[in-house]
Enzyme design. Structure first.
Site, short mmCIF file in Angstrom:
data_model
loop_
_atom_site.label_atom_id
_atom_site.label_comp_id
_atom_site.label_asym_id
_atom_site.label_seq_id
_atom_site.Cartn_x
_atom_site.Cartn_y
_atom_site.Cartn_z
N ASP A 137 0.86 -1.17 0.00
CA ASP A 137 0.00 0.00 0.00
C ASP A 137 0.91 1.23 0.00
O ASP A 137 2.11 1.14 0.24
CB ASP A 137 -0.95 0.00 1.22
CG ASP A 137 -2.14 0.92 1.01
OD1 ASP A 137 -2.15 1.67 0.00
OD2 ASP A 137 -3.07 0.91 1.84
C1 BGC Z 1 -4.99 3.33 0.60
C2 BGC Z 1 -5.30 2.31 -0.47
C3 BGC Z 1 -5.27 2.94 -1.84
C4 BGC Z 1 -3.92 3.61 -2.04
C5 BGC Z 1 -3.76 4.26 -3.40
C6 BGC Z 1 -3.75 4.13 0.28
O1 BGC Z 1 -3.62 5.21 1.15
O2 BGC Z 1 -4.85 2.67 1.84
O3 BGC Z 1 -6.55 1.73 -0.20
O4 BGC Z 1 -5.54 2.00 -2.81
O5 BGC Z 1 -3.75 4.60 -1.05
O6 BGC Z 1 -4.54 5.39 -3.55
#
Ligand code: BGC
Length: 763
Positions: A305
């Site tokens: 993530d």
């Molecule tokens: C979130 C994810 C997301 C990613 C990309 C992160 O902060 O936890 O769910 O897909 O950002 O935007």
């Protein structure tokens, strides 16, 4: 429930027939084919030509640097906004792809740099958070689970993929399938609710909708199961917080929706931010490799993530960036999102022998294989087409689906004196509250490309439904978290001028979602005061809640004659709510998350276990389990929801008082609609294993059926329970079935009695 292919000796003795049938069944073969990665012959020779830097580039995913805008606001502010520099990175082979970009035009520029100007001409992958729609926004995922109609989620995911793939997006960071049992956590809004069985069905349906039958399809895209794992179990509901839990609970409750998503063919996974039992998920080899690949046979790739690898430094698990890259990569995280640590450190880590070259090649192989499966090597521009992007945007059929999913997501919590549905004429209506009107808080959290300005607000929906628009007055009354000067006086005047009040209150879109945990899950104070003042006018009041989580309702809000849980419904919000308010459609949604009696009961969920001192009566008893002054139960439990018909449960039957260990039992009930309107009912089957070697929840949902009943109609609803429905993870962590007594309910919610019986599982 998901069937584990490893079975205990005991289970093997009694369930061998069923297991063997499953292992050889066509259904399992299809599911397995969906999750299989084929590596084309050109991939290995290509890998052989790559430098270590180019390999690390294929494992590095960055936020799009084009233009910023809404996309830039969705993550911590460290994205690079230098687009020319990003184009150069594509040319240099330092990027595998970008996410949350700005449409086909930007994608074309980047893709051209990659496939025309880079040394190896490897296409880029375009990713985005398509969580509940692209331009047409559907209800937030949690809301849609209230439909108890997984196929609806499949259809909205498919429609979202149709729009998004038209705009050049190959890969969505969705579905999010984290089980959430503490509504203080803000991200429950993105997921499948509190129940792993229901959540698993929606996880699978969403994967099928996004991916379709063929990843090469320009109407579909690659799905990503996130956040692996147990992100929803963050201690005290505080986003990013640690998770510490038994492996029985982890496997039985939290892991099953991820497994269901992979079984449905999802070919990417996103590692979660949290640690589990002391080890961050991003650096957790047991999780990302032993379990995911070893036990579950996952063949796709794992992405971290957003800066999750780098965050292991602050978490006290990695020494520095280099160490974080090494730990994440060795754990099995193939691709690094946003930190840039892989492209910075992996080449050197391989040169120094800290990371095996073969493992690097294996991760690159997975990424290239998926790019090939998406058809990007055949035609890197297959999803990038500016004309198609606008040609697919917000088509009438997609908006119609948004309206359908909107009304099916609404839950009628209460309807005293049949206040609802409202007549379309002959009554003056006051719509009061911060969500009464205006182009805000309609599409809800986690929307990158949708637009409140293109959505229908509540007042517009109501005005379109009544015969005389001038019978509708609107008053804001209050801000969301701040009072509005003179607001209460205006609201009281509006209420007095009307025959009925629609009170539109709750949470704004930014009160749920990432980093939006709340200490109290109540209607904010200024709005509560507004509700009290409006209720004091004595006018009949329908509360229309806007919310990203289950709420604890109090005072005038809880006491209103009618309450609708409407979540965030997206583009067609006002029309969908009006469909319910005026009876064009009888409410059919049921709660996917329990509304507790008080905020402080969190975490709160129906499938809890019994303590040794339960408080089974309707009043708190001394030295029995309850909080001071209240019973530890729900105001509106999981599964609850009324309709405009009058539904009765009766005529319980079971095929036998006993069920043999290798047999089945059939239970049935007659569900009748005694009202004067057509209605749908979600008939739910719960069980309780009375005595077991590992204590079991007081109730567990095992099946449900959504049925349509004309006025006066009744229907016999039958369920068959199999041994696998009665199994639990035993002390040896294997599926276990023990003879003994089981309670069974066919009921309209997790706390309702409905009709019930008891059967004996015999050895
Ligand atoms: C979130 C994810 C997301 C990613 C990309 C992160 O902060 O936890 O769910 O897909 O950002 O935007």
């Amino acid at each position: 429930m998901t069937l584990d292919t490893r079975i205990s000796r005991r289970a093997a003795l009694m369930g061998a027939g069923a297991v063997a049938a499953w292992l050889t069944s066509p259904a399992r073969a299809v599911l397995q084919a969906m999750g299989r990665v084929t590596v084309p012959a050109f991939v290995d020779p290509l890998i052989a030509r790559m430098t270590l830097e180019e390999k690390a580039g294929q494992l590095s995913l960055m936020a799009s640097a084009w233009g910023g805008g809404a996309a830039a606001a969705l993550n911590p502010p460290q994205g690079d906004s230098n687009f020319p520099r990003q184009v150069e990175e594509a040319r240099q082979g330092q990027l595998t792809g970008v996410f949350n970009g700005n449409g086909a035009r930007a994608a074309r520029i980047l893709q051209t740099a990659a496939v025309k100007d880079s040394r190896l001409k490897i296409p880029l992958l375009f990713a985005a958070d398509i969580i509940h729609g692209h331009r047409t926004i559907f209800p937030v995922p949690l809301a849609e689970v209230a439909s108890f109609e997984p196929d609806l989620a499949r259809r909205t995911a498919e429609a979202a993929a149709f729009e998004a793939a038209g705009a050049g997006i190959d890969w969505t960071f969705s579905p999010m399938v984290d089980v959430a049992r503490d509504q203080r956590w803000g991200r429950g809004v993105e997921g499948g609710g509190e129940d792993p069985f229901l959540g698993s069905l929606f996880a699978a349906a969403r994967v099928q909708g996004f991916q379709g039958a063929d990843l090469k399809s320009t109407e579909h895209m690659l799905a990503c199961i996130k956040h692996f794992a147990a992100y929803g179990a963050a201690e005290s509901g505080l986003d990013y917080n640690v998770v510490d839990m038994s492996d029985i609970r982890l496997r039985e409750t939290y892991l099953s929706p991820y497994k269901a998503g992979f079984d449905a063919g999802a070919l990417t996974a996103m590692a979660s931010f949290n640690e589990i039992n002391g080890v961050p998920s991003t650096g957790n080899r047991w999780l990302q490799t032993d379990l995911l690949r070893g036990e579950w046979g996952f063949q796709g790739f794992v992405v971290s993530d957003y800066t999750g690898d780098e965050e292991m430094i602050a978490a006290g698990y990695a020494k520095d960036g280099r160490d974080a890259a090494r730990l994440a990569f060795l754990a099995g995280v193939d691709v690094s999102m946003q930190s840039g640590l892989y492209r910075k450190y992996l080449p050197d880590l391989v040169r120094n022998g800290a990371v095996p070259q073969a493992q690097l090649d294996q991760s690159v192989r997975r990424v290239l294989a998926l790019k090939a499966m998406l058809g990007l090597f055949d035609d890197p521009f297959r999803r990038i087409d500016v004309k198609r992007e606008s040609g697919r945007s917000m088509l009438p059929k997609t908006r119609a689906l948004a309206r359908e999913s909107g009304r099916k997501s609404i839950v009628l919590l209460k309807n005293e004196g049949d206040l609802l549905p409202l007549p379309r004429s002959g009554k003056k209506i006051a719509i009061i509250g911060p969500f009464a009107s205006g182009q805000h808080d309609l599409v809800g959290p986690w929307v990158v490309y949708g637009d409140d300005a293109k959505a229908i607000d509540l007042a517009a929906g109501v005005k379109a439904a009544v015969t005389d628009k001038s019978s509708v007055v609107v008053a804001q009354g209050s801000g969301v978290e701040e009072p509005l000067a003179g607001g209460i006086e205006q609201a009281i005047a509006a209420a007095r001028s009307a025959d009925v009040v629609i009170l539109a209150i709750g949470e704004s879109a930014n009160m749920s979602g990432e980093a939006q945990s709340r200490t109290e899950i109540v209607v904010p104070g200024p709005q509560q005061r507004l509700a009290e003042a409006v209720a004091a006018t004595g006018k009949p009041m329908v509360v229309v809640l806007k919310h990203g989580r289950a709420l604890a309702l109090e005072g005038a809000v809880a006491n209103a004659q009618a309450i609708l849980a409407t979540w965030f419904l997206g583009t067609e919000t006002g029309n969908a709510v009006a469909d319910i308010l005026f009876g064009a459609y009888s409410p059919s949604g049921r709660l996917p998350a329990s509304f507790p009696l008080r905020s402080g009961q969190e975490p709160f969920y129906y499938a809890h276990k019994s303590s040794g001192r339960p408080n089974p009566t309707s009043t708190p008893e001394p030295y029995k389990e309850h909080f001071r002054g209240i019973l530890n139960r729900a105001l509106y439990p999981f599964g609850h929801g009324l309709t405009y018909g009058k539904i009765e449960y009766g005529g319980f039957t079971q095929s036998s008082p006993t069920m043999p260990l290798n047999g089945t039992i059939e239970v049935a009930a007659t569900i009748a609609n005694r009202g004067s309107r057509a209605a749908e009912e979600v008939v739910q089957l719960y069980i309780h294993d009375q005595v077991a070697s590992i204590t079991q929840p007081v109730r567990l949902l095992k099946a449900f059926r959504k049925i349509a009943l004309a006025p006066g109609q009744s229907q016999l609803v039958r369920f068959t329970l199999r041994p696998s429905d009665l199994s639990f993870l035993g002390r040896d962590r294997r599926p276990t079935i023990e003879p003994g007594s089981f309670d069974v309910w066919i009921a309209p919610s997790a706390e309702a009695e409905g009709v019930r019986g008891v059967f004996e599982l015999t050895a």
